[in-house]
Motif scaffolding. Structure first.
Motif, PDB file in Angstrom:
ATOM      1  N   LEU A  16      14.506  43.179  24.628  1.00 42.34           N
ATOM      2  CA  LEU A  16      13.724  44.204  25.311  1.00 42.34           C
ATOM      3  C   LEU A  16      12.304  44.281  24.763  1.00 42.34           C
ATOM      4  CD1 LEU A  16      13.757  46.538  27.386  1.00 42.34           C
ATOM      5  CD2 LEU A  16      14.486  48.040  25.530  1.00 42.34           C
ATOM      6  N   TYR A  17      12.171  44.052  23.452  1.00 44.97           N
ATOM      7  CA  TYR A  17      10.860  44.161  22.810  1.00 44.97           C
ATOM      8  C   TYR A  17      10.176  42.797  22.642  1.00 44.97           C
ATOM      9  CZ  TYR A  17      11.948  49.013  21.893  1.00 44.97           C
ATOM     10  OH  TYR A  17      12.251  50.345  22.046  1.00 44.97           O
ATOM     11  N   ASP A  18      10.763  41.751  23.201  1.00 44.56           N
ATOM     12  CA  ASP A  18      10.154  40.422  23.182  1.00 44.56           C
ATOM     13  C   ASP A  18       9.454  40.211  24.518  1.00 44.56           C
ATOM     14  OD1 ASP A  18       9.776  37.529  23.454  1.00 44.56           O
ATOM     15  OD2 ASP A  18      11.055  37.342  21.691  1.00 44.56           O
ATOM     16  N   GLU A  19       8.135  40.045  24.496  1.00 40.97           N
ATOM     17  CA  GLU A  19       7.373  39.966  25.748  1.00 40.97           C
ATOM     18  C   GLU A  19       7.772  38.779  26.610  1.00 40.97           C
ATOM     19  OE1 GLU A  19       3.433  37.677  23.938  1.00 40.97           O
ATOM     20  OE2 GLU A  19       3.302  39.771  24.544  1.00 40.97           O
ATOM     21  N   ARG A  20       8.363  37.740  25.992  1.00 42.59           N
ATOM     22  CA  ARG A  20       8.801  36.579  26.758  1.00 42.59           C
ATOM     23  C   ARG A  20      10.052  36.883  27.580  1.00 42.59           C
ATOM     24  NH1 ARG A  20       9.658  32.722  21.756  1.00 42.59           N
ATOM     25  NH2 ARG A  20      10.710  34.658  21.145  1.00 42.59           N
ATOM     26  N   LEU A  21      10.811  37.915  27.176  1.00 41.44           N
ATOM     27  CA  LEU A  21      12.131  38.147  27.760  1.00 41.44           C
ATOM     28  C   LEU A  21      12.309  39.519  28.394  1.00 41.44           C
ATOM     29  CD1 LEU A  21      14.120  36.608  24.779  1.00 41.44           C
ATOM     30  CD2 LEU A  21      13.721  35.535  26.998  1.00 41.44           C
ATOM     31  N   ALA A  22      11.362  40.424  28.166  1.00 42.34           N
ATOM     32  CA  ALA A  22      11.536  41.807  28.605  1.00 42.34           C
ATOM     33  C   ALA A  22      11.791  41.923  30.104  1.00 42.34           C
ATOM     34  CB  ALA A  22      10.307  42.633  28.208  1.00 42.34           C
ATOM     35  N   ALA A  23      11.154  41.060  30.909  1.00 42.65           N
ATOM     36  CA  ALA A  23      11.286  41.152  32.364  1.00 42.65           C
ATOM     37  C   ALA A  23      12.298  40.159  32.931  1.00 42.65           C
ATOM     38  CB  ALA A  23       9.917  40.931  33.021  1.00 42.65           C
ATOM     39  N   GLN A  24      13.078  39.516  32.054  1.00 47.67           N
ATOM     40  CA  GLN A  24      14.032  38.497  32.503  1.00 47.67           C
ATOM     41  C   GLN A  24      15.434  39.101  32.659  1.00 47.67           C
ATOM     42  OE1 GLN A  24      12.563  35.277  33.096  1.00 47.67           O
ATOM     43  NE2 GLN A  24      10.868  36.680  32.744  1.00 47.67           N
ATOM     44  N   SER A  25      16.208  38.500  33.558  1.00 48.41           N
ATOM     45  CA  SER A  25      17.565  39.005  33.840  1.00 48.41           C
ATOM     46  C   SER A  25      18.591  38.274  32.978  1.00 48.41           C
ATOM     47  CB  SER A  25      17.888  38.825  35.325  1.00 48.41           C
ATOM     48  OG  SER A  25      16.948  39.489  36.133  1.00 48.41           O
ATOM     49  N   VAL A  26      18.634  38.638  31.695  1.00 43.35           N
ATOM     50  CA  VAL A  26      19.537  37.991  30.747  1.00 43.35           C
ATOM     51  C   VAL A  26      20.746  38.887  30.506  1.00 43.35           C
ATOM     52  CG1 VAL A  26      19.809  37.035  28.425  1.00 43.35           C
ATOM     53  CG2 VAL A  26      17.621  36.806  29.627  1.00 43.35           C
ATOM     54  N   VAL A  27      21.937  38.331  30.723  1.00 41.40           N
ATOM     55  CA  VAL A  27      23.188  39.051  30.481  1.00 41.40           C
ATOM     56  C   VAL A  27      23.762  38.569  29.147  1.00 41.40           C
ATOM     57  CG1 VAL A  27      25.509  39.540  31.315  1.00 41.40           C
ATOM     58  CG2 VAL A  27      23.620  39.258  32.951  1.00 41.40           C
ATOM     59  N   VAL A  28      24.083  39.507  28.269  1.00 39.96           N
ATOM     60  CA  VAL A  28      24.578  39.187  26.923  1.00 39.96           C
ATOM     61  C   VAL A  28      26.010  39.682  26.771  1.00 39.96           C
ATOM     62  CG1 VAL A  28      24.211  39.477  24.449  1.00 39.96           C
ATOM     63  CG2 VAL A  28      22.236  39.447  26.003  1.00 39.96           C
ATOM     64  N   SER A  29      26.887  38.809  26.287  1.00 42.77           N
ATOM     65  CA  SER A  29      28.238  39.232  25.924  1.00 42.77           C
ATOM     66  C   SER A  29      28.605  38.597  24.589  1.00 42.77           C
ATOM     67  CB  SER A  29      29.258  38.835  27.002  1.00 42.77           C
ATOM     68  OG  SER A  29      29.319  37.427  27.139  1.00 42.77           O
ATOM     69  N   VAL A  30      29.391  39.293  23.790  1.00 45.81           N
ATOM     70  CA  VAL A  30      29.751  38.821  22.452  1.00 45.81           C
ATOM     71  C   VAL A  30      31.253  38.978  22.246  1.00 45.81           C
ATOM     72  CG1 VAL A  30      29.333  39.036  19.974  1.00 45.81           C
ATOM     73  CG2 VAL A  30      27.493  39.556  21.585  1.00 45.81           C
ATOM     74  N   SER A  31      31.884  37.941  21.739  1.00 43.81           N
ATOM     75  CA  SER A  31      33.306  37.989  21.400  1.00 43.81           C
ATOM     76  C   SER A  31      33.532  37.222  20.105  1.00 43.81           C
ATOM     77  CB  SER A  31      34.150  37.370  22.532  1.00 43.81           C
ATOM     78  OG  SER A  31      35.520  37.339  22.180  1.00 43.81           O
ATOM     79  N   ASP A  32      34.026  37.915  19.081  1.00 45.09           N
ATOM     80  CA  ASP A  32      34.296  37.312  17.774  1.00 45.09           C
ATOM     81  C   ASP A  32      33.055  36.626  17.200  1.00 45.09           C
ATOM     82  OD1 ASP A  32      35.874  36.716  15.586  1.00 45.09           O
ATOM     83  OD2 ASP A  32      36.586  34.818  16.418  1.00 45.09           O
ATOM     84  N   GLY A  33      31.894  37.239  17.402  1.00 43.48           N
ATOM     85  CA  GLY A  33      30.649  36.703  16.870  1.00 43.48           C
ATOM     86  C   GLY A  33      30.031  35.597  17.702  1.00 43.48           C
ATOM     87  N   ILE A  34      30.697  35.178  18.772  1.00 46.36           N
ATOM     88  CA  ILE A  34      30.165  34.125  19.652  1.00 46.36           C
ATOM     89  C   ILE A  34      29.423  34.782  20.801  1.00 46.36           C
ATOM     90  CG2 ILE A  34      30.725  32.188  21.155  1.00 46.36           C
ATOM     91  CD1 ILE A  34      33.191  31.693  19.426  1.00 46.36           C
ATOM     92  N   VAL A  35      28.136  34.490  20.921  1.00 48.32           N
ATOM     93  CA  VAL A  35      27.274  35.090  21.933  1.00 48.32           C
ATOM     94  C   VAL A  35      27.211  34.186  23.159  1.00 48.32           C
ATOM     95  CG1 VAL A  35      24.945  35.912  22.457  1.00 48.32           C
ATOM     96  CG2 VAL A  35      25.882  36.173  20.141  1.00 48.32           C
ATOM     97  N   ARG A  36      27.387  34.778  24.332  1.00 46.96           N
ATOM     98  CA  ARG A  36      27.220  34.038  25.588  1.00 46.96           C
ATOM     99  C   ARG A  36      26.081  34.656  26.374  1.00 46.96           C
ATOM    100  NH1 ARG A  36      32.445  33.190  24.266  1.00 46.96           N
ATOM    101  NH2 ARG A  36      33.263  31.100  24.714  1.00 46.96           N
ATOM    102  N   LEU A  37      25.114  33.796  26.731  1.00 46.75           N
ATOM    103  CA  LEU A  37      23.970  34.232  27.517  1.00 46.75           C
ATOM    104  C   LEU A  37      24.110  33.696  28.939  1.00 46.75           C
ATOM    105  CD1 LEU A  37      21.112  33.411  24.961  1.00 46.75           C
ATOM    106  CD2 LEU A  37      22.341  35.573  25.248  1.00 46.75           C
ATOM    107  N   SER A  38      23.966  34.564  29.915  1.00 47.65           N
ATOM    108  CA  SER A  38      23.987  34.139  31.307  1.00 47.65           C
ATOM    109  C   SER A  38      22.908  34.902  32.058  1.00 47.65           C
ATOM    110  CB  SER A  38      25.369  34.390  31.930  1.00 47.65           C
ATOM    111  OG  SER A  38      25.725  35.762  31.840  1.00 47.65           O
TER     112      SER A  38
END
Length: 227
Positions: A16-38
């Motif tokens: 949210l505070y990264d100007e490169r990504l603030a306006a992007q539609s990034v979905v974040v999910s985490v399971s057992d420390g493994i991050v999935r970006l979609s």
């Protein structure tokens, strides 16, 4: 040990505070420390930025990047190839005559031979920045004119890793055989594991096997206490 929900929230806040990504539609999910970006981002650079942000946070054991690149305006494969060639021609550190550029479906492929690993990495970096590029396949080969001394090269790689921020005291071991590097040992974050591999790849060896384990500091301390 950090909870998955805490890691997920920390990643969302960082983006949210990264100007490169603030306006992007990034979905974040985490399971057992493994991050999935979609989701969808506007450029390959932004997809890499999302990966870097997620990998840099404490508690992350791995990042699976399934982001889709959709440029805001349509760019043909021919135009992307022209952008890459022009950028390579303008870069003083790359001998463009030895590089073939092709593009299919927005994916840039670099082929040919370059003088060293630095040129190989630089050419890929240039291609990543091309307008419309969705991904980059780097098939460039670095010409190693001198025979590699495995032991000496392994020590150089180890010293380079230890000079990196956050890796000065890391337990990273390097073994080389027939131009294949095997990295092993333990680091505290997934980002540290990635940085060690990135540094190793700059040396131009054909294959890198990254077998470094990610063990967050709080787990390492628990292990010590248990023993």
């Amino acid at each position: 040990m950090a909870r998955d929900s805490d890691i997920e929230e920390a990643i969302r806040q960082a983006m949210l505070y990264d100007e490169r990504l603030a306006a992007q539609s990034v979905v974040v999910s985490v399971s057992d420390g493994i991050v999935r970006l979609s989701g969808v981002v506007q450029s390959y650079r932004r997809a890499l930025a999302a990966h870097e942000v997620a990998a840099s946070l404490s508690g992350v054991r791995e990042v699976v990047n399934n982001l889709t690149v959709e440029p805001p305006t349509s760019v043909s494969d021919g135009e992307i190839a022209d952008h890459v060639r022009a950028a390579l021609a303008a870069h003083a550190d790359v001998v463009k005559e030895a590089i073939t550029v092709s593009v299919s479906g927005g994916v840039v492929t670099l082929q040919g031979s370059v003088r060293d690993a630095w040129q190989c990495a630089t050419a890929e970096d240039v291609a990543r920045s091309a307008r419309g590029a969705r991904n980059v396949r780097n098939l460039l080969v670095a010409n190693l004119t001198d025979q590699i001394n495995d032991e000496e090269t392994g020590l150089e790689i180890q010293r380079a890793i230890r000079r990196a921020c956050g890796l000065s005291n890391a337990d990273v071991r390097v073994a080389i055989s027939e131009r294949t590097v095997v990295l092993s040992g333990i680091v505290a974050t997934f980002r540290a594991k990635e940085v060690a591999e990135q540094i190793t790849r700059r040396f131009g060896l054909l294959h890198v096997r990254n077998e470094i384990r990610v063990l967050p500091q709080e787990l390492a301390q628990d292990d010590c206490a248990a023993s």
